[in-house]
Design an enzyme around this catalytic site. Structure first.
Site, PDB file in Angstrom:
ATOM      1  CE  LYS A 115     -47.977  15.525 -49.759  1.00  0.00           C
ATOM      2  NZ  LYS A 115     -47.275  16.722 -49.264  1.00  0.00           N
ATOM      3  CE1 TYR A 156     -50.213  14.215 -46.910  1.00  0.00           C
ATOM      4  CE2 TYR A 156     -49.661  14.341 -44.578  1.00  0.00           C
ATOM      5  CZ  TYR A 156     -49.386  14.654 -45.899  1.00  0.00           C
ATOM      6  OH  TYR A 156     -48.264  15.388 -46.197  1.00  0.00           O
ATOM      7  CB  VAL A 188     -39.474  14.849 -46.034  1.00  0.00           C
ATOM      8  CG1 VAL A 188     -39.827  16.298 -46.292  1.00  0.00           C
ATOM      9  CG2 VAL A 188     -40.631  14.084 -45.434  1.00  0.00           C
ATOM     10  CE1 TYR A 222     -44.522  19.859 -51.249  1.00  0.00           C
ATOM     11  CE2 TYR A 222     -42.208  19.269 -51.053  1.00  0.00           C
ATOM     12  CZ  TYR A 222     -43.541  18.916 -51.039  1.00  0.00           C
ATOM     13  OH  TYR A 222     -43.885  17.624 -50.823  1.00  0.00           O
TER      14      TYR A 222
HETATM   15  N1  GLN Z   1     -45.502  13.125 -44.503  1.00  0.00           N
HETATM   16  C1  GLN Z   1     -44.794  14.352 -44.700  1.00  0.00           C
HETATM   17  C2  GLN Z   1     -45.486  15.497 -43.991  1.00  0.00           C
HETATM   18  O1  GLN Z   1     -46.657  15.550 -44.016  1.00  0.00           O
HETATM   19  C3  GLN Z   1     -44.675  14.616 -46.158  1.00  0.00           C
HETATM   20  C4  GLN Z   1     -43.930  15.897 -46.473  1.00  0.00           C
HETATM   21  C5  GLN Z   1     -43.040  15.765 -47.662  1.00  0.00           C
HETATM   22  O2  GLN Z   1     -42.649  14.684 -48.080  1.00  0.00           O
HETATM   23  N2  GLN Z   1     -42.631  16.904 -48.188  1.00  0.00           N
HETATM   24  O3  GLN Z   1     -44.888  16.363 -43.426  1.00  0.00           O
END
Ligand code: GLN
Length: 309
Positions: free
Chosen positions: A67, A191, A261, A243
């Site tokens: 991102k 995405y 994640v 976050y």
């Molecule tokens: N591809 C994951 C999702 O959309 C990305 C989330 C993350 O890395 N925090 O849930």
């Protein structure tokens, strides 16, 4: 051996024997298969040197770290008009939360929560086919890392597409508010593929160098973003990159950072270094447990926190 290499070796040694490593992401089945024993760290310096320890050459799924790169790319296309579509305040909510979206009429709080990143994907997609937009994102990241071997892990992209109901809900909800211009399945295709890009800590640290070097990539001499934009992207990383764990990350590490994640984190010590770290086990808010601990050690021992020693 330099002090930095010594510190990295000690951090990797400590990580290797850690027993509480957090839990790998299970909601994307392909990520649930990753061995939580991995740990890697790489530090890229503005003179082009890269110091590493642990599994720093093993590619992993960068997930939401992407991102940072899509925001940089979209700002290059749209300039500051992008901010009409997405905010730049911390959300205080989980990365995949939907509650704020209703109150704020479909305008995501920031570009790093899923809703915000989906809007950014929509902006990059406009005027293109999904395949072209995905290609543009991969080419941009290869250009940043100065490395043409970076690829998308198609198994991860398929796995997330098959289990992407939560993100599909966010996207449909936003489209109902007029926040998404393109068909939802096209936007999600972009995405999910950006999240499925695989990079090593070494590649990630190199790709982030422009944010540590006033927007200029010292590996190629190219000005990737204007200096003011690099400063602002760092500010958003600091406030929103983890976050509802962003306050904790600032408190413990004290650097702009972006987690994913897959267990990766890109952290920036402005003017000093770009750091890629990876350990697949996550804490309760979805940020790499040992990756955060490693960065905490690194900034303390090198006195790299932006808040002072
Ligand atoms: N591809 C994951 C999702 O959309 C990305 C989330 C993350 O890395 N925090 O849930």
């Amino acid at each position: 051996m330099t002090k930095l290499q010594e510190v990295l070796d000690e951090i990797a040694l400590e990580a290797a024997s850690a027993t509480d490593r957090g839990a790998v992401a299970h909601y994307i089945p392909e990520l649930a298969k990753v061995d939580p024993a991995h740990f890697g760290i790489a530090v890229a310096l503005p003179d082009g040197q890269v110091l590493t320890a642990g599994n720093a050459e093993t590619p992993f799924s960068i997930q939401s770290v992407s991102k940072v790169f899509t925001l940089s790319l979209a700002l290059g296309k749209l300039g500051d008009s992008l901010w009409a579509r997405v905010g730049r305040e911390p959300s205080g909510n989980p990365f995949n939360s939907i509650v704020q979206l209703e109150q704020e009429k479909g305008r995501p709080r920031n570009p790093f929560i899923n809703a915000g990143a989906i809007v950014i994907a929509d902006l990059i997609l406009s005027g293109h086919q999904p395949r072209e937009a995905i290609g543009e994102i991969v080419r941009f990241i290869r250009y940043l890392a100065d490395d043409d071997t970076i690829l998308i892990d198609e198994r991860v992209a398929r796995s997330e597409t098959a289990h992407g109901d939560r993100n599909a809900s966010l996207a449909h909800f936003m489209r109902a508010f007029g926040s998404i211009d393109n068909p939802v399945d096209h936007v999600l295709g972009v995405y999910f593929h950006q999240c499925a890009i695989a990079m090593s800590c070494h590649q990630l640290a190199r790709a982030g160098l422009y944010l540590a070097s006033r927007g200029c990539n010292p590996l190629t001499g190219m000005q990737v973003v204007p200096v003011e934009r690099a400063r602002r992207i760092n500010a958003i990383m600091l406030m929103c990159g983890h976050y509802d764990g962003s306050g904790e990350f600032a408190f413990r590490v004290g650097l702009p950072g972006k987690s994913g994640v897959g267990g990766g984190i890109l952290a920036i010590a402005p003017g000093v270094a770009s750091i890629g770290v990876w350990s697949p086990g996550l804490d309760t808010v979805g940020n790499s447990k040992l990756g955060t601990a490693a960065l905490e050690q690194l900034t303390r021992r090198m006195e790299w926190s932006v808040f002072g020693a």
